[in-house]
Motif scaffolding. Structure first.
Motif, short mmCIF file in Angstrom:
data_model
loop_
_atom_site.label_atom_id
_atom_site.label_comp_id
_atom_site.label_asym_id
_atom_site.label_seq_id
_atom_site.Cartn_x
_atom_site.Cartn_y
_atom_site.Cartn_z
N ALA A 54 -4.79 -1.99 -5.16
CA ALA A 54 -5.47 -0.91 -5.69
C ALA A 54 -5.08 -0.27 -7.09
CB ALA A 54 -5.43 0.06 -4.70
N PRO A 55 -6.06 0.16 -7.92
CA PRO A 55 -5.78 0.68 -9.11
C PRO A 55 -4.81 1.86 -9.02
CG PRO A 55 -8.11 1.26 -8.60
CD PRO A 55 -7.55 0.32 -7.54
N GLU A 56 -5.06 2.78 -8.25
CA GLU A 56 -4.36 4.04 -8.33
C GLU A 56 -3.08 4.00 -7.60
OE1 GLU A 56 -6.86 3.70 -4.39
OE2 GLU A 56 -7.11 3.40 -6.64
N LYS A 57 -2.70 2.85 -6.90
CA LYS A 57 -1.34 3.01 -6.27
C LYS A 57 -0.84 1.57 -5.95
CE LYS A 57 -2.77 3.48 -1.49
NZ LYS A 57 -2.59 4.20 -0.08
N ALA A 58 0.46 1.18 -6.22
CA ALA A 58 0.84 -0.07 -5.80
C ALA A 58 0.95 -0.25 -4.36
CB ALA A 58 2.30 -0.27 -6.56
N TYR A 59 1.32 -1.60 -4.03
CA TYR A 59 1.19 -2.08 -2.76
C TYR A 59 2.87 -1.60 -2.26
CZ TYR A 59 1.34 -5.24 1.54
OH TYR A 59 1.24 -5.73 2.74
N GLN A 60 2.98 -1.05 -0.90
CA GLN A 60 4.09 -0.56 -0.50
C GLN A 60 5.18 -1.41 -0.10
OE1 GLN A 60 4.56 3.07 -0.54
NE2 GLN A 60 2.63 2.63 -1.90
N ASN A 61 5.90 -2.00 -0.92
CA ASN A 61 7.01 -2.79 -0.61
C ASN A 61 7.84 -2.83 -1.70
OD1 ASN A 61 5.99 -4.85 -2.32
ND2 ASN A 61 5.27 -6.26 -0.68
N ASP A 62 8.97 -3.63 -1.63
CA ASP A 62 10.17 -3.43 -2.88
C ASP A 62 9.52 -4.32 -4.05
OD1 ASP A 62 11.86 -1.99 -1.60
OD2 ASP A 62 13.12 -3.69 -0.75
N THR A 63 8.57 -5.34 -3.78
CA THR A 63 8.15 -5.90 -4.99
C THR A 63 6.87 -5.06 -5.81
OG1 THR A 63 6.40 -7.40 -3.75
CG2 THR A 63 8.76 -8.04 -3.94
N GLN A 64 5.93 -4.23 -4.97
CA GLN A 64 4.94 -3.54 -5.24
C GLN A 64 3.75 -4.45 -5.58
OE1 GLN A 64 6.28 -0.83 -8.77
NE2 GLN A 64 6.55 0.63 -7.13
N LEU A 75 13.98 -13.99 1.32
CA LEU A 75 14.48 -13.29 2.46
C LEU A 75 15.10 -11.96 2.10
CD1 LEU A 75 16.80 -16.37 3.50
CD2 LEU A 75 14.93 -15.52 4.73
N VAL A 76 15.49 -11.58 0.90
CA VAL A 76 16.04 -10.34 0.50
C VAL A 76 14.88 -9.43 0.49
CG1 VAL A 76 17.27 -8.73 -1.07
CG2 VAL A 76 18.19 -11.31 -0.36
N VAL A 77 13.98 -9.75 -0.31
CA VAL A 77 12.85 -8.65 -0.56
C VAL A 77 12.10 -8.46 0.84
CG1 VAL A 77 12.77 -9.17 -2.97
CG2 VAL A 77 11.15 -10.30 -1.25
N ASN A 78 11.83 -9.48 1.74
CA ASN A 78 11.22 -9.26 2.76
C ASN A 78 12.12 -8.63 4.06
OD1 ASN A 78 8.47 -10.65 3.31
ND2 ASN A 78 9.58 -11.88 1.88
N GLU A 79 13.68 -8.12 3.50
CA GLU A 79 14.50 -7.33 4.29
C GLU A 79 14.62 -7.89 5.89
OE1 GLU A 79 13.14 -3.72 4.39
OE2 GLU A 79 13.79 -3.19 2.42
N VAL A 80 14.85 -9.45 5.80
CA VAL A 80 15.01 -10.04 7.20
C VAL A 80 16.36 -9.63 7.57
CG1 VAL A 80 15.46 -12.43 8.27
CG2 VAL A 80 13.81 -12.11 6.40
N LEU A 81 17.56 -9.33 6.96
CA LEU A 81 18.63 -8.58 7.37
C LEU A 81 18.42 -7.19 6.79
CD1 LEU A 81 21.45 -8.84 8.76
CD2 LEU A 81 22.28 -9.72 6.70
N SER A 82 18.16 -6.31 7.84
CA SER A 82 17.91 -4.89 7.49
C SER A 82 19.09 -4.16 7.05
CB SER A 82 17.10 -4.31 8.28
OG SER A 82 17.79 -3.97 9.61
N ASP A 83 19.11 -3.00 6.30
CA ASP A 83 20.28 -2.02 6.39
C ASP A 83 20.72 -1.61 7.63
OD1 ASP A 83 19.85 -2.14 3.61
OD2 ASP A 83 18.70 -0.34 3.35
N ASP A 84 19.98 -1.47 8.69
CA ASP A 84 20.48 -1.36 9.92
C ASP A 84 21.43 -2.19 10.59
OD1 ASP A 84 18.99 1.36 10.16
OD2 ASP A 84 17.39 0.39 11.13
N ASN A 85 21.04 -3.53 10.45
CA ASN A 85 21.86 -4.58 10.72
C ASN A 85 23.26 -4.69 10.09
OD1 ASN A 85 18.82 -6.29 11.01
ND2 ASN A 85 20.10 -6.09 12.64
N ARG A 86 23.15 -4.39 8.67
CA ARG A 86 24.41 -4.19 8.00
C ARG A 86 25.35 -2.93 8.49
NH1 ARG A 86 20.55 -5.78 3.71
NH2 ARG A 86 21.04 -7.56 2.98
N ILE A 87 24.74 -2.18 8.76
CA ILE A 87 25.55 -0.84 9.24
C ILE A 87 26.19 -1.05 10.54
CG2 ILE A 87 25.30 1.54 9.83
CD1 ILE A 87 23.08 2.09 8.03
#
Length: 437
Positions: free
Chosen positions: A65-75, A298-310
């Motif tokens: 969309a022109p008014e906002k980016a896609y909601q992920n780390d890569t946008q 794998l990183v940008v798709n958060e296969v290993l999430s922050d919760d798993n690291r914690i």
């Protein structure tokens, strides 16, 4: 001397069975709990395409969309529109390129007692097998023309071929998908990468597809994606052709670029394509695209999430608590043997020898605790597989690397636990204990 110290350690463990059992249990429980979590994290972070990480790229185009980016780390959307995928397939820059998505159909056979079943299908282009290095048992993939033209051919997985044809060479034989006949042109070896780096949108730890079919069948069969279908605006979709020409993103795209020059040329190609589409009213956002390597994907798709690291760090913290308990138990055990150490010192044993003897005893405790910890880890992984009802079968398992890591972690933990008690007893004045003998 090392062997002598080991024999002394085993004799000492037998002499204090209760304390020894408590120390082994403390190490085993700490290792079991930590290795269960660390094994899951280790398996989740595997990259089945590591050997081609320098030349495979997941393709993204910022068509949102022109008014906002896609909601992920890569946008940017993870997938492409069908229209964009068809346009990219016309490029001759990549040595291989794959457009694909997930689908499913009911499989049956004529004159067969096998009951019809629903199979997971990957609708893809012929380069899929070569790009991802999937070996064939029988036959081969379909002709390149089938990527654009409707050709009713399929490639079966090894497991599906065993189910339908008892593992025999089925090339040239027929199966029915949703009642329509298809000819088998190939059978691939067992291939089930974990995580499913080639398709992280539809479950990173799901099994690979059972059947593969040509991309050119979309219009004839009116194939709808069984995966994600996302769009940034409401569109009037009254027929299948409207879907193919819509802004909905649902096609995954990978390319193989053999060197930096090809990558640079392909980047120029993507930029030129987007600029051309902008003149037609598409791609309203600033020019942006992505070429992402499998390891980065794998990183940008958060296969290993922050919760798993914690959870991984928390499990190591629990192991630290177990080490502290082991220190107290070791100190109590060694101080009980202080008179024996005092006699040895009086007979000429050095502080270094006393320290080494007791540290080796700690290492023996760690080795036994490591073996017990592996058993507890296997039990923990088995419970996870049971609770997840098979959804984590691929990652809730322990390979030899993690088994060796478990033993190494246990020995390291026990040595760390034994440093202070061993130092304490090696620095004790022997004269104090000689008076008690």
């Amino acid at each position: 001397m090392f062997g002598y110290y080991v024999s002394l350690a085993l004799r000492s463990l037998r002499g204090t069975p209760v304390l020894s059992a408590l120390m082994v249990a403390a190490i085993a429980v700490g290792v079991g709990a930590s290795m269960t979590t660390l094994t899951l994290n280790y398996m989740m972070s595997q990259n089945a395409l590591q050997h081609k990480d320098d030349r495979l790229y997941a393709v993204q185009l910022d068509s949102w969309a022109p008014e906002k980016a896609y909601q992920n780390d890569t946008q940017m959307p993870w997938e492409l529109t069908y229209r964009d995928a068809q346009a990219l397939l016309r490029s001759d820059i990549p040595s291989r390129q794959v457009a694909m998505h997930r689908w499913g159909a009911t499989v049956s056979q004529e004159n067969s007692e096998l009951r019809p079943f629903t199979a997971q299908i990957r609708v893809t282009t012929r380069d899929f097998f070569a790009l991802f290095d999937i070996p064939f048992i029988y036959g081969n993939t379909w002709h390149k023309s089938s990527d654009q033209n409707p050709t009713r051919e399929v490639v079966l997985s090894k497991k599906t071929n065993e189910k339908l044809f008892n593992g025999e060479n089925s090339v040239g034989r027929s199966i029915n998908l949703n009642g329509e006949p298809f000819t088998v042109v190939g059978v691939i070896e067992h291939w089930n990468p974990t995580p499913k780096v080639y398709d992280l949108n539809n479950g990173a730890f799901k099994n690979s597809e059972e059947i593969y079919m040509p991309f050119g069948l979309h219009r004839q069969l009116q194939i709808y994606s069984w995966g994600n279908l996302n769009g940034w605006k409401s569109e009037d979709i009254s027929n299948y052709e409207d879907l193919l020409n819509s802004h909905y993103v649902w096609v995954q795209y990978w390319v193989e670029l053999d060197n930096e020059k090809k990558k640079h040329d392909y980047e120029n190609f993507l930029a030129a394509y987007i600029e051309t589409q902008k003149t037609k009213g598409y791609f309203p956002r600033p020019l942006k695209f992505g070429l992402t390597r499998p390891s980065e994907w794998l990183v940008v798709n958060e296969v290993l999430s922050d919760d798993n690291r914690i959870l991984g760090w928390l499990s190591l913290a629990f192991l630290l608590v177990c080490v502290v308990n082991a220190i107290a138990l070791l100190l109590a055990k060694f101080l009980r043997k202080a008179p024996e150490a005092g006699v040895r010192r009086a007979l000429g044993a050095s502080r270094k020898a006393i320290f080494s003897q007791h540290l080796i005893e700690s290492g023996c405790i760690g080795l036994i605790g490591g073996v017990m910890g592996i058993l507890l880890t296997l039990l923990g992984l088995s419970l996870i597989r049971t609770l997840q009802m098979g959804r984590l079968d691929q990652i809730a398992s322990m390979d030899w690397v993690m088994m060796l890591a478990a033993i190494g972690l246990a020995i390291l933990a026990s040595l760390l636990a034994g440093i202070y008690p061993a130092w304490r007893i090696s620095n004790t004045n022997p004269s104090v204990y000689l008076k008690t003998q």
